[in-house]
Design an enzyme around this catalytic site. Structure first.
Site, short mmCIF file in Angstrom:
data_model
loop_
_atom_site.label_atom_id
_atom_site.label_comp_id
_atom_site.label_asym_id
_atom_site.label_seq_id
_atom_site.Cartn_x
_atom_site.Cartn_y
_atom_site.Cartn_z
N ASN A 155 -4.21 -20.46 1.26
CA ASN A 155 -4.24 -21.94 1.14
C ASN A 155 -4.76 -22.64 2.40
O ASN A 155 -5.47 -23.63 2.30
CB ASN A 155 -2.86 -22.47 0.74
CG ASN A 155 -1.80 -22.18 1.76
OD1 ASN A 155 -1.83 -21.16 2.44
ND2 ASN A 155 -0.86 -23.09 1.89
N GLU A 253 7.37 -16.37 6.31
CA GLU A 253 7.20 -17.79 5.99
C GLU A 253 6.79 -17.86 4.52
O GLU A 253 5.68 -17.49 4.17
CB GLU A 253 6.11 -18.41 6.87
CG GLU A 253 6.45 -18.43 8.35
CD GLU A 253 7.56 -19.41 8.71
OE1 GLU A 253 7.96 -20.22 7.85
OE2 GLU A 253 8.04 -19.34 9.85
N CYS A 287 2.41 -25.10 1.34
CA CYS A 287 3.81 -24.72 1.13
C CYS A 287 4.74 -25.91 1.34
O CYS A 287 5.85 -25.93 0.83
CB CYS A 287 4.18 -23.58 2.06
SG CYS A 287 3.84 -23.99 3.78
N GLU A 468 8.85 -20.13 13.58
CA GLU A 468 7.67 -20.04 14.45
C GLU A 468 7.58 -21.33 15.26
O GLU A 468 8.00 -22.39 14.79
CB GLU A 468 6.41 -19.85 13.60
CG GLU A 468 6.41 -18.54 12.82
CD GLU A 468 5.23 -18.39 11.86
OE1 GLU A 468 4.74 -19.41 11.36
OE2 GLU A 468 4.82 -17.25 11.63
P1 NAD Z 1 0.73 -13.86 -1.62
O1 NAD Z 1 2.11 -13.49 -1.27
O2 NAD Z 1 0.20 -13.46 -2.94
O3 NAD Z 1 -0.29 -13.27 -0.54
C1 NAD Z 1 -0.19 -13.54 0.83
C2 NAD Z 1 -0.85 -12.42 1.60
O4 NAD Z 1 -0.12 -11.23 1.39
C3 NAD Z 1 -2.28 -12.10 1.17
O5 NAD Z 1 -3.04 -11.76 2.30
C4 NAD Z 1 -2.10 -10.91 0.26
O6 NAD Z 1 -3.24 -10.11 0.15
C5 NAD Z 1 -0.98 -10.19 0.96
N1 NAD Z 1 -0.21 -9.28 0.11
C6 NAD Z 1 0.00 -9.35 -1.24
N2 NAD Z 1 0.74 -8.31 -1.64
C7 NAD Z 1 1.03 -7.58 -0.54
C8 NAD Z 1 1.77 -6.38 -0.31
N3 NAD Z 1 2.37 -5.73 -1.31
N4 NAD Z 1 1.87 -5.92 0.95
C9 NAD Z 1 1.29 -6.56 1.98
N5 NAD Z 1 0.55 -7.70 1.83
C10 NAD Z 1 0.43 -8.19 0.58
O7 NAD Z 1 0.64 -15.42 -1.38
P2 NAD Z 1 -0.61 -16.36 -1.67
O8 NAD Z 1 -0.70 -16.53 -3.15
O9 NAD Z 1 -1.78 -15.87 -0.91
O10 NAD Z 1 -0.14 -17.72 -0.97
C11 NAD Z 1 0.63 -18.67 -1.59
C12 NAD Z 1 2.08 -18.54 -1.17
O11 NAD Z 1 2.20 -18.64 0.24
C13 NAD Z 1 2.95 -19.67 -1.72
O12 NAD Z 1 4.17 -19.15 -2.16
C14 NAD Z 1 3.16 -20.57 -0.51
O13 NAD Z 1 4.30 -21.38 -0.56
C15 NAD Z 1 3.23 -19.56 0.58
N6 NAD Z 1 2.96 -20.19 1.88
C16 NAD Z 1 4.01 -20.36 2.75
C17 NAD Z 1 3.79 -20.98 3.98
C18 NAD Z 1 4.91 -21.18 4.97
O14 NAD Z 1 4.61 -21.44 6.13
N7 NAD Z 1 6.17 -21.08 4.57
C19 NAD Z 1 2.51 -21.43 4.30
C20 NAD Z 1 1.48 -21.24 3.38
C21 NAD Z 1 1.72 -20.61 2.17
#
Ligand code: NAD
Length: 487
Positions: A155, A253, A287, A468
């Site tokens: 995102n 996060e 998020c 963080e």
């Molecule tokens: P996601 O969990 O699908 O993927 C995030 C990252 O993790 C990607 O690089 C993905 O390739 C990797 N990943 C996926 N499966 C994995 C595994 N089994 N092992 C290791 N890495 C793996 O999330 P997304 O769809 O890319 O992002 C959206 C989510 O992120 C939403 O839930 C959003 O709220 C959250 N988010 C949180 C914050 C925060 O600071 N709290 C900030 C931005 C986004």
């Protein structure tokens, strides 16, 4: 095909060199739905190479002075800033976000991440205590942990990746970063600046590919003692499981289901435009975006009318158009997921006030295959509905009515998440009471998304583990040791 632009092909960046990969994943331009880029489909082999590079670079990098690391990071920030427009264009094309958002939020923040941690690393101190009765002096020392595994979502691609790389290398760690496979381009562009800035080979390695393949290889690697992850709660569960046998340090996060609480003494002229932004900025794909809006009964109807009127002024269209307020969602699958939530709400008897299924979306013909939808407001919905409980992560906000302070606190807290909340009221006592009782890592009162990077950022409950920020990131990316000297 004649006249067709060749696809952009990314390469991994290991030990200071670009290394081609044998297989690739298609990456789509969300504004057209067409493939425009090939991302390496890396796996265990590439992680092994990156670990070797990071291990080799660690002894030198970890023994450089904070001043030297700071200087290099400031140079990197300058180089990134000089290419701000190129990075903003790339981020907007890759992610679907508006060029305005990429120019004013994503890339400036990526620059600032390096400057901020280049500065904060110079100002940490450690603790010391005297124990005269025992003739002892105790003091602490902090050391970098080793090879940091950094995993980021789609995102805010470069913004969140640099929010991890900067504190990790500032503290003297070497890193292996894995950006989202859906938004890898700006991370690859960053690699081109590392050598020019003076970052030694092997200090920052970037390996591209899917989470299930290269992400898990990184998380499971025994020589990577620390994982900083931003993404969904579901993926975090998997990461905890995979890293458990190695007892890794984890910073997680995660998602949110963020409430906005609007009392009847709120300044609506400020609250409404900010709540439109907090709900729909970056297509609702932040998020920290508001997704449940609680409005006190006396102003409920007025709020709804003015909120919807303001939303209808938001233009949805090509991300490259500077007059566009909302671009395209990240993928076809995500668009379908978001639309399904709206369908479920309708099936439950909720009312759609604007957006999907109510208003018309007009797009230029070249964008007809893109993943666009209008900002959508749902009302007459029960707190138990999945739209009020689950993270939708798109341009959808539910608006509901409340009567009392106690009631709204209980309802706002009644979800598994606890990331961010906003409270709107002119009564300072009430703002203070409500903020204190909300189960939320961040509370913005009468504003949204104003951040001081010095202070802790992170979520409670299913929204994360750890924080963080200047001190918090330093603590996470270092190990502390207590030494006792008898004199
Ligand atoms: P996601 O969990 O699908 O993927 C995030 C990252 O993790 C990607 O690089 C993905 O390739 C990797 N990943 C996926 N499966 C994995 C595994 N089994 N092992 C290791 N890495 C793996 O999330 P997304 O769809 O890319 O992002 C959206 C989510 O992120 C939403 O839930 C959003 O709220 C959250 N988010 C949180 C914050 C925060 O600071 N709290 C900030 C931005 C986004």
């Amino acid at each position: 095909m004649a006249g067709q632009k060749p696809l952009l092909e990314l390469e991994n960046f290991i030990a200071g060199k670009f290394i081609a990969c044998n297989s690739h994943i298609d990456s789509y331009d969300p504004s057209t739905g067409e493939v425009y880029c090939k991302v390496p489909d890396s796996g265990k082999e590439e992680i092994e190479a990156a670990v070797t590079a990071a291990r080799g670079a660690f002894p030198h990098w970890s023994s450089t002075s904070p001043q030297d690391r700071s200087q290099i990071m400031n140079k990197l920030a300058d180089l990134l800033e000089q290419s701000l427009e190129d990075f903003a264009q790339a981020e907007s094309k890759d992610q679907g976000k508006t060029i305005t958002f990429a120019r004013t939020v994503d890339i400036p923040r990526a620059v600032y991440n390096f400057r901020f941690f280049a500065s904060s690393i110079l100002h940490h101190t450690t603790d010391a205590t005297q124990m005269d009765s025992m003739g002892c002096l105790h003091y602490t020392v902090r050391s970098p942990v080793g090879i940091a595994g950094l995993i980021s979502p789609w995102n805010l691609p470069l913004y969140l990746l640099t929010w991890k790389i900067a504190p990790a290398i500032a503290a003297g760690n070497t890193v292996i970063a894995k950006p989202s496979e859906m938004t890898s381009v700006t991370a690859w562009m960053l690699c081109k600046l590392l050598d020019k800035a003076g970052v030694p080979p092997g200090v920052v390695n970037i390996v591209f590919g899917t989470g299930s393949k290269v992400g898990e290889a990184l998380v499971s690697h025994p020589e990577v003692p620390l994982i900083s992850f931003t993404g969904s709660t579901l993926t975090a569960e998997r990461i905890m499981l995979k890293s458990a046998p190695h007892c890794k340090k984890l910073s997680l996060e995660l998602g949110g289901k963020n409430p906005a609480i609007i009392f009847d003494d709120a300044h609506l002229s400020e609250c409404i435009p900010t709540t439109v932004r907090s709900s729909f900025a970056n297509q609702g794909e932040i998020c920290l975006c508001t997704s449940r809006i609680f409005v006190q009964r006396r102003i409920y109807e007025e709020f709804l009318a003015r909120f919807v009127e303001a939303i209808r002024k938001w233009k949805v269209g090509p991300p490259s158009d500077p007059t566009t307020s909302m671009g395209a969602l990240i993928s076809k699958a995500h668009l379908e997921k978001v639309r399904n939530y709206i369908k479920k709400a309708c099936a439950e008897g909720a009312r759609i006030l604007c957006g999907e299924g109510v208003d018309n979306l007009n797009l230029p013909s070249k964008n007809k295959g893109g993943y666009f939808m209008l900002p959508t407001v749902i009302t007459d919905i029960k707190d138990e509905s999945c739209c009020m409980k689950e993270e939708i992560f798109g341009p959808v906000a539910c608006v509901v009515v409340f009567d009392t302070e106690e009631e709204v606190i209980e309802r706002a807290n009644d979800v598994k998440y606890g990331l961010a909340a906003t409270v709107w009221s002119n009564n300072i006592g009430r703002v203070w009471r409500v903020s204190k009782k909300l189960q939320s890592g961040l509370v913005w009162t009468n504003c949204w998304l104003i951040r001081d990077l010095n202070l802790p950022f992170g979520g409670m409950k299913a929204s994360g583990i750890g924080r963080e920020g200047a001190k918090d990131s330093y603590d996470f990316f270092t190990e502390v040791k207590t030494i006792t000297v008898k004199y």
